[in-house]
Design a protein around this motif. Sequence first.
Motif, PDB file in Angstrom:
ATOM      1  N   ILE A  51       0.840  -1.208   0.000  1.00 50.86           N
ATOM      2  CA  ILE A  51       0.000   0.000   0.000  1.00 50.86           C
ATOM      3  C   ILE A  51       0.872   1.254   0.000  1.00 50.86           C
ATOM      4  O   ILE A  51       0.613   2.221  -0.739  1.00 50.86           O
ATOM      5  CB  ILE A  51      -0.938   0.001   1.229  1.00 50.86           C
ATOM      6  CG1 ILE A  51      -2.137  -0.935   0.995  1.00 50.86           C
ATOM      7  CG2 ILE A  51      -1.444   1.398   1.527  1.00 50.86           C
ATOM      8  CD1 ILE A  51      -3.202  -0.389   0.087  1.00 50.86           C
ATOM      9  N   ALA A  52       1.920   1.246   0.827  1.00 47.63           N
ATOM     10  CA  ALA A  52       2.826   2.396   0.897  1.00 47.63           C
ATOM     11  C   ALA A  52       3.542   2.598  -0.438  1.00 47.63           C
ATOM     12  O   ALA A  52       3.662   3.733  -0.928  1.00 47.63           O
ATOM     13  CB  ALA A  52       3.841   2.185   2.018  1.00 47.63           C
ATOM     14  N   ILE A  53       3.991   1.501  -1.046  1.00 48.29           N
ATOM     15  CA  ILE A  53       4.655   1.591  -2.346  1.00 48.29           C
ATOM     16  C   ILE A  53       3.688   2.114  -3.400  1.00 48.29           C
ATOM     17  O   ILE A  53       4.027   2.978  -4.223  1.00 48.29           O
ATOM     18  CB  ILE A  53       5.215   0.217  -2.762  1.00 48.29           C
ATOM     19  CG1 ILE A  53       6.334  -0.213  -1.815  1.00 48.29           C
ATOM     20  CG2 ILE A  53       5.728   0.254  -4.206  1.00 48.29           C
ATOM     21  CD1 ILE A  53       6.829  -1.625  -2.050  1.00 48.29           C
ATOM     22  N   GLY A  54       2.469   1.577  -3.372  1.00 51.31           N
ATOM     23  CA  GLY A  54       1.460   2.003  -4.341  1.00 51.31           C
ATOM     24  C   GLY A  54       1.107   3.473  -4.188  1.00 51.31           C
ATOM     25  O   GLY A  54       0.918   4.181  -5.186  1.00 51.31           O
ATOM     26  N   PHE A  55       1.025   3.941  -2.951  1.00 52.96           N
ATOM     27  CA  PHE A  55       0.715   5.359  -2.721  1.00 52.96           C
ATOM     28  C   PHE A  55       1.839   6.253  -3.241  1.00 52.96           C
ATOM     29  O   PHE A  55       1.591   7.325  -3.793  1.00 52.96           O
ATOM     30  CB  PHE A  55       0.497   5.594  -1.226  1.00 52.96           C
ATOM     31  CG  PHE A  55      -0.139   6.909  -0.915  1.00 52.96           C
ATOM     32  CD1 PHE A  55      -1.512   7.065  -1.004  1.00 52.96           C
ATOM     33  CD2 PHE A  55       0.627   8.000  -0.533  1.00 52.96           C
ATOM     34  CE1 PHE A  55      -2.109   8.285  -0.716  1.00 52.96           C
ATOM     35  CE2 PHE A  55       0.041   9.225  -0.242  1.00 52.96           C
ATOM     36  CZ  PHE A  55      -1.331   9.369  -0.345  1.00 52.96           C
ATOM     37  N   TYR A  80      -5.580   8.153  -5.136  1.00 55.97           N
ATOM     38  CA  TYR A  80      -4.274   7.650  -4.717  1.00 55.97           C
ATOM     39  C   TYR A  80      -4.439   6.331  -3.947  1.00 55.97           C
ATOM     40  O   TYR A  80      -3.696   5.368  -4.175  1.00 55.97           O
ATOM     41  CB  TYR A  80      -3.581   8.680  -3.823  1.00 55.97           C
ATOM     42  CG  TYR A  80      -2.750   9.696  -4.574  1.00 55.97           C
ATOM     43  CD1 TYR A  80      -3.170  10.189  -5.799  1.00 55.97           C
ATOM     44  CD2 TYR A  80      -1.541  10.155  -4.070  1.00 55.97           C
ATOM     45  CE1 TYR A  80      -2.422  11.125  -6.503  1.00 55.97           C
ATOM     46  CE2 TYR A  80      -0.777  11.096  -4.760  1.00 55.97           C
ATOM     47  CZ  TYR A  80      -1.239  11.576  -5.971  1.00 55.97           C
ATOM     48  OH  TYR A  80      -0.485  12.497  -6.665  1.00 55.97           O
ATOM     49  N   LEU A  81      -5.414   6.301  -3.047  1.00 59.40           N
ATOM     50  CA  LEU A  81      -5.650   5.098  -2.257  1.00 59.40           C
ATOM     51  C   LEU A  81      -6.123   3.932  -3.126  1.00 59.40           C
ATOM     52  O   LEU A  81      -5.725   2.780  -2.909  1.00 59.40           O
ATOM     53  CB  LEU A  81      -6.671   5.386  -1.152  1.00 59.40           C
ATOM     54  CG  LEU A  81      -6.194   6.293  -0.017  1.00 59.40           C
ATOM     55  CD1 LEU A  81      -7.345   6.604   0.930  1.00 59.40           C
ATOM     56  CD2 LEU A  81      -5.043   5.628   0.737  1.00 59.40           C
ATOM     57  N   ILE A 110      -4.942  -1.339  -5.671  1.00 58.91           N
ATOM     58  CA  ILE A 110      -4.852  -2.278  -6.783  1.00 58.91           C
ATOM     59  C   ILE A 110      -3.436  -2.812  -6.918  1.00 58.91           C
ATOM     60  O   ILE A 110      -3.216  -3.998  -7.200  1.00 58.91           O
ATOM     61  CB  ILE A 110      -5.332  -1.629  -8.101  1.00 58.91           C
ATOM     62  CG1 ILE A 110      -5.515  -2.690  -9.189  1.00 58.91           C
ATOM     63  CG2 ILE A 110      -4.379  -0.561  -8.568  1.00 58.91           C
ATOM     64  CD1 ILE A 110      -6.598  -3.686  -8.940  1.00 58.91           C
ATOM     65  N   LEU A 111      -2.425  -1.950  -6.689  1.00 59.74           N
ATOM     66  CA  LEU A 111      -1.039  -2.405  -6.740  1.00 59.74           C
ATOM     67  C   LEU A 111      -0.747  -3.358  -5.576  1.00 59.74           C
ATOM     68  O   LEU A 111      -0.076  -4.392  -5.759  1.00 59.74           O
ATOM     69  CB  LEU A 111      -0.085  -1.214  -6.688  1.00 59.74           C
ATOM     70  CG  LEU A 111       1.409  -1.561  -6.785  1.00 59.74           C
ATOM     71  CD1 LEU A 111       1.705  -2.252  -8.109  1.00 59.74           C
ATOM     72  CD2 LEU A 111       2.265  -0.307  -6.647  1.00 59.74           C
ATOM     73  N   ALA A 112      -1.248  -3.028  -4.398  1.00 60.71           N
ATOM     74  CA  ALA A 112      -1.057  -3.894  -3.231  1.00 60.71           C
ATOM     75  C   ALA A 112      -1.713  -5.249  -3.453  1.00 60.71           C
ATOM     76  O   ALA A 112      -1.173  -6.293  -3.047  1.00 60.71           O
ATOM     77  CB  ALA A 112      -1.621  -3.224  -1.982  1.00 60.71           C
TER      78      ALA A 112
END
Length: 252
Positions: free
Chosen positions: A31-35, A68-69, A74-76
Amino acid sequence: MKQKKGQTVIEHLEELRKRLIIVAVTFTISIAIGFWFAPNILNILKQQPTALGVDWNLFGYTDGIMIYLKCAFILALLITLPVALLQIWLFVKPGLTEQEAKNTIVFVPVSFLLFLIGLSFSYFILFPLMLNFLSSINLSIGATETYGINQYFSLLFNLTIPVGVVFELPVVILFLTRLGIVTPTNLRKMRKVAYFILIVVGVSISPPDFISDFLIIIPLLLLFEISIWVSSWSLKRQHAKDISNEILNNNG
C-alpha cells in the motif's frame, strides 16, 4: 495426505498467525509503495486508449486522495496475491506428502496468472465497451459529458476486480476436486444451474448491451467447461495413481 506429527493446536494456530502476519505486512508495505507511485500509475493509465477523450475532473477535495488510495490498493492486491497464495501453500504443505506438495505448488502461479488474465480482459476489452456504451447513452439525452476521476476509477475497479476473481474458477474447482468436495459428474449435473448463475453474473458486471453481455458471458461459460475438464483430468490422474500404488503394494 499425512498429518503434521507432534503439532498441537496451539502450534497450529501459531503457524497460521505467522502466515497471516506475513500477508498483512506485505499488504501494508505494498500500500505504501502504491501510494508513492500513484502519480506515475495515473499518468500511465491516462495515456491508455481507454482514457483518451475523458476529462479527469475533481468534484471534491478528497477525490485526489481517494484515487491515490485506489491506485495503491490495486497495486497492493497484485503484489500481495501471489504472496498470500504461497503462504497458504506453505501452511498446508506439512500436511501433504512430498508428491502432493509438488503437485499443488502449481496452484500459486496459475492462480495469479488467471487473475492477471481476467484483469487484462476486463480492462482492455470490457471497460472500453462499457465507457462507449454509457457515453452514448449520456449523449443521447443531450447531456454534457464532464466526468470525475473518482467516478472513472470506481467504474474501472468495480468491473476489473470481479472479473479477475471470476477467472479463478478453474483453479478453485481443481482445488475442490483434490479435496473430494466436487466431482466432474456433479459439475455436469449442475451445468444448467451454473450457466444461469454465470449469465446473471455476466449481465450484472457488463454494460447493458448485447455485445458486451456476449463478450463476458461466453468466457464465463468457457471457464466453467474448462473447470469440468480440469476436474475430470485431476480425478482420472488420481485414480491412475491409486491403481499404480495398489499394484506396487501388491507386488511388494
